[in-house]
Write a protein that holds these residues in place. Sequence first.
Motif, mmCIF file in Angstrom:
data_model
loop_
_atom_site.group_PDB
_atom_site.id
_atom_site.type_symbol
_atom_site.label_atom_id
_atom_site.label_comp_id
_atom_site.label_asym_id
_atom_site.label_seq_id
_atom_site.Cartn_x
_atom_site.Cartn_y
_atom_site.Cartn_z
ATOM 1 N N CYS A 32 10.603 1.532 11.892
ATOM 2 C CA CYS A 32 11.641 2.312 12.565
ATOM 3 C C CYS A 32 12.820 2.483 11.615
ATOM 4 C CB CYS A 32 12.086 1.599 13.851
ATOM 5 S SG CYS A 32 13.171 2.595 14.903
ATOM 6 N N ASP A 38 10.716 6.544 14.935
ATOM 7 C CA ASP A 38 9.454 5.824 14.788
ATOM 8 C C ASP A 38 8.690 6.347 13.579
ATOM 9 O OD1 ASP A 38 9.781 4.206 17.074
ATOM 10 O OD2 ASP A 38 9.034 5.809 18.370
ATOM 11 N N ASP A 74 -2.542 0.018 8.763
ATOM 12 C CA ASP A 74 -1.795 0.379 9.959
ATOM 13 C C ASP A 74 -0.428 -0.294 9.931
ATOM 14 O OD1 ASP A 74 -0.949 1.012 12.510
ATOM 15 O OD2 ASP A 74 -2.202 -0.487 13.487
ATOM 16 N N TYR A 75 0.639 0.494 9.967
ATOM 17 C CA TYR A 75 2.005 -0.036 10.016
ATOM 18 C C TYR A 75 2.802 0.746 11.046
ATOM 19 C CZ TYR A 75 1.033 -2.149 5.410
ATOM 20 O OH TYR A 75 0.494 -2.863 4.376
ATOM 21 N N THR A 76 3.754 0.059 11.672
ATOM 22 C CA THR A 76 4.731 0.705 12.546
ATOM 23 C C THR A 76 6.113 0.249 12.111
ATOM 24 O OG1 THR A 76 3.185 0.771 14.408
ATOM 25 C CG2 THR A 76 5.521 1.031 14.909
ATOM 26 N N ARG A 85 -5.911 7.960 13.350
ATOM 27 C CA ARG A 85 -4.895 7.806 14.403
ATOM 28 C C ARG A 85 -5.016 8.941 15.409
ATOM 29 N NH1 ARG A 85 -0.343 5.062 15.187
ATOM 30 N NH2 ARG A 85 -0.412 4.151 13.097
ATOM 31 N N THR A 135 -1.076 5.543 9.062
ATOM 32 C CA THR A 135 -2.470 5.593 9.502
ATOM 33 C C THR A 135 -3.355 4.950 8.435
ATOM 34 O OG1 THR A 135 -2.066 7.635 10.726
ATOM 35 C CG2 THR A 135 -4.361 7.131 10.153
ATOM 36 N N TYR A 139 4.935 5.827 11.642
ATOM 37 C CA TYR A 139 3.587 5.282 11.802
ATOM 38 C C TYR A 139 2.762 5.558 10.550
ATOM 39 C CZ TYR A 139 4.835 5.366 16.784
ATOM 40 O OH TYR A 139 5.461 5.203 17.988
ATOM 41 N N ILE A 176 4.660 10.489 10.613
ATOM 42 C CA ILE A 176 3.343 9.881 10.443
ATOM 43 C C ILE A 176 2.919 10.083 8.992
ATOM 44 C CG2 ILE A 176 0.926 9.899 11.193
ATOM 45 C CD1 ILE A 176 3.453 11.461 13.478
ATOM 46 N N THR A 200 0.491 7.158 20.849
ATOM 47 C CA THR A 200 -0.392 7.087 19.697
ATOM 48 C C THR A 200 -1.103 5.744 19.632
ATOM 49 O OG1 THR A 200 -0.523 7.335 17.284
ATOM 50 C CG2 THR A 200 1.459 6.291 18.155
ATOM 51 N N ASP A 201 -2.314 5.766 19.098
ATOM 52 C CA ASP A 201 -3.007 4.524 18.784
ATOM 53 C C ASP A 201 -3.985 4.776 17.639
ATOM 54 O OD1 ASP A 201 -5.652 5.331 19.942
ATOM 55 O OD2 ASP A 201 -4.563 5.272 21.822
ATOM 56 N N ALA A 217 8.895 11.404 15.604
ATOM 57 C CA ALA A 217 8.200 10.423 14.783
ATOM 58 C C ALA A 217 7.821 11.041 13.452
ATOM 59 C CB ALA A 217 6.946 9.919 15.493
#
Length: 269
Positions: free
Chosen positions: A214, A219, A210-212, A247, A223, A221, A203, A262-263, A201
């Motif tokens: 690909c 992945d 907050d975005y996700t 995050r 924060t 991410y 980051i 992750t969250d 991933a």
Amino acid sequence: MAWFDNTYTFNKPSLRIAHVTDCHLFADKNAEYFGVNTATYFQQALEHMALQQLDAVVFGGDLTQDHSVESYLLFSELISNSTLTCPVFWLPGNHDEIALLEQISGGQIKAAKRLVANNLTNNASTDIELLLINSKGLTPAGWVTSEHLNEISDCLTQPVSKQLVFCHHNPLPINGYLDKHMLENGPQLLNTLVNNGNVAALIHGHVHNDYTQCFRGLDIYATPASSVQFTKQSKVWQQQNNGPAYRMLYIHSSQGQVHINTDVIWLSA
């Protein structure tokens, strides 16, 4: 010294990492950024992270808003006066001066850019690396130099099970105002990471939300900021006081495989 020469090693079977970014501090501890006291919000995030039994914190850039030496000293002061005890690592944002970040490094604030976790499984001596890269360009937009891309490629050849990469700028557009200041050679960086095959991933910060995403199976991410957030899907620069955020990354091994979850943790405004 090359960017990744300074290495920090964890000897643990699992890792709990927090990524916090974009605190935008001022020399004045009471100053506000779009109506938000950034020092208070950063302090709130530090105290909440201190409860998470962390192995490390990665600070994702844009420490300062007024570009003052005093804002960097305030960052160091807030960390040392907090109940957070784990090491804190940094990478530069477009607002930052690397020389000033290096100046406050020492003790709890570490300058290492390659974080190595040993013995996450019984099958290899090194199973995961965290690479903190420099995306600071000559303008607010990001740029990873060809020399730095070569350094990254060299690190990616290491025999590890998984690698996580951190940078400041968004490498892909988010359909928002900050796209004018995104990582200008983002696809080149992403292709370098994907072609390696071991990067789990990427980051990043910078976009204050907050975005996700690909890219070719990788992945990505984003924060949210510990300061103010920027409204999503808006071509106009709009700010929202949604409270500080950071995050969490949970890294563990099971049956010879490395797993990363992750969250995002949102705190009250």
